[in-house]
Motif scaffolding. Structure first.
Motif, PDB file in Angstrom:
ATOM      1  N   GLY A 109      68.344  56.496  36.340  1.00 43.41           N
ATOM      2  CA  GLY A 109      69.776  56.639  36.555  1.00 43.41           C
ATOM      3  C   GLY A 109      70.309  55.598  37.515  1.00 43.41           C
ATOM      4  N   GLY A 110      71.507  55.177  37.241  1.00 45.17           N
ATOM      5  CA  GLY A 110      72.162  54.188  38.078  1.00 45.17           C
ATOM      6  C   GLY A 110      73.372  54.780  38.764  1.00 45.17           C
ATOM      7  N   PRO A 111      74.246  53.933  39.256  1.00 44.50           N
ATOM      8  CA  PRO A 111      75.445  54.411  39.941  1.00 44.50           C
ATOM      9  C   PRO A 111      76.198  55.451  39.120  1.00 44.50           C
ATOM     10  N   GLY A 112      76.528  56.566  39.760  1.00 41.09           N
ATOM     11  CA  GLY A 112      77.251  57.640  39.110  1.00 41.09           C
ATOM     12  C   GLY A 112      76.380  58.613  38.322  1.00 41.09           C
ATOM     13  N   PHE A 141      75.973  53.942  44.783  1.00 45.77           N
ATOM     14  CA  PHE A 141      75.552  52.817  43.950  1.00 45.77           C
ATOM     15  C   PHE A 141      74.042  52.722  43.842  1.00 45.77           C
ATOM     16  N   GLY A 142      73.365  53.853  44.029  1.00 47.68           N
ATOM     17  CA  GLY A 142      71.914  53.893  43.911  1.00 47.68           C
ATOM     18  C   GLY A 142      71.446  53.641  42.497  1.00 47.68           C
ATOM     19  N   LEU A 155      59.795  55.016  49.939  1.00 46.80           N
ATOM     20  CA  LEU A 155      58.627  54.165  50.162  1.00 46.80           C
ATOM     21  C   LEU A 155      57.740  54.746  51.244  1.00 46.80           C
ATOM     22  N   THR A 156      56.499  54.345  51.201  1.00 52.25           N
ATOM     23  CA  THR A 156      55.566  54.617  52.288  1.00 52.25           C
ATOM     24  C   THR A 156      54.720  53.361  52.460  1.00 52.25           C
ATOM     25  N   HIS A 187      64.471  53.968  44.980  1.00 56.47           N
ATOM     26  CA  HIS A 187      65.934  54.033  45.045  1.00 56.47           C
ATOM     27  C   HIS A 187      66.366  52.730  45.702  1.00 56.47           C
ATOM     28  N   LEU A 188      67.135  51.939  44.972  1.00 56.25           N
ATOM     29  CA  LEU A 188      67.650  50.667  45.463  1.00 56.25           C
ATOM     30  C   LEU A 188      69.155  50.661  45.257  1.00 56.25           C
TER      31      LEU A 188
END
Length: 178
Positions: free
Chosen positions: A22-25, A38-39, A94-95, A127-128
Motif C-alpha cells: 500500500g502507498g499513500p492513502g 505519504f507512507g 527496521l532493526t 515503511h518509507l
C-alpha cells in the motif's frame, strides 16, 4: 530554491523484496503527518537488508527498542534529508541499524540502514515516506507519492540508479528514464 535532481535506487534488497502493501492513502496511511500520510509499504521478508535510497544526512533517529513496539509504531525510525535539504525521507520497521548511525550522520545511497523487523502478525515490510521541502531547510514539507516508482525499481536489475527531478513548485517529482 531551484529544481534539482536526486539519484535514487531501491531501498530493499531485491532478493528479499515482496509485493507492495500500500502507498499513500492506502492501508492506514492517513493523518496530519507527511511521514504517515505519504507512507509506502514495500513488502520484504524479515531480515531483508534496507539501504539508503538517496544520499543524505540523518536529522532524527530513534533506534529500535523492542519493548516500546506497538502494532503501528515499531522498529527504528530514521529521518533523512538530501544534501541540499530540499527533500526528506522517513524509514521505519527496521532493526540492526549500524553502530554510529545517528543525528548528523552522512549517508550515501546504497549504505546499509538495517534490516526489516517483524512485529506480531503484521506483514513484514519497509515503511518509507518522502517529502519535498519547498524552499529549503525550514520550508513547507509536502509529501510525495513515488510508490509505483519504488515498486518498479525493486524489479529492476541490482544497482539500478534513476535520477528524480524535484521541481520545487509543489508538483509531483519526475523520475527520468532517458
Amino acid at each position: 530554491m531551484e529544481p534539482f535532481d536526486i539519484d535514487m535506487s531501491a531501498p530493499v534488497d531485491p532478493s528479499g523484496a515482496g509485493a507492495g502493501l500500500g502507498g499513500p492513502g492506502d492501508g492506514g496511511h492517513t493523518g496530519p503527518n507527511w511521514y504517515i500520510a505519504f507512507g509506502m509499504d514495500l513488502g520484504a521478508e524479515e531480515g531483508t537488508q534496507v539501504f539508503a535510497a538517496f544520499d543524505g544526512h540523518v536529522t532524527k533517529f530513534q533506534p529500535h527498542q523492542p519493548a516500546a513496539d506497538t502494532a503501528k509504531v515499531y522498529g527504528a525510525q530514521i529521518f533523512m534529508r538530501s544534501p541540499n535539504d530540499g527533500m526528506g525521507g522517513f524509514y521505519t520497521h527496521l532493526t540492526g541499524t549500524p553502530d554510529g548511525l545517528g543525528i548528523g550522520t552522512e549517508v550515501k545511497r546504497g549504505d546499509l540502514l538495517g534490516t526489516v523487523v517483524r512485529h506480531g502478525t503484521t506483514a513484514t515490510h519497509l515503511h518509507l515516506a518522502l517529502c519535498e521541502v519547498l524552499g529549503g531547510v525550514d520550508g513547507e514539507r509536502r509529501g510525495v507519492d513515488l510508490y509505483r516508482f519504488f515498486l518498479d525499481l525493486e524489479q529492476s536489475g541490482p544497482g539500478t540508479v534513476i535520477p528524480v527531478t524535484f521541481a520545487q513548485d509543489g508538483s509531483a517529482p519526475i523520475p527520468r528514464t532517458d
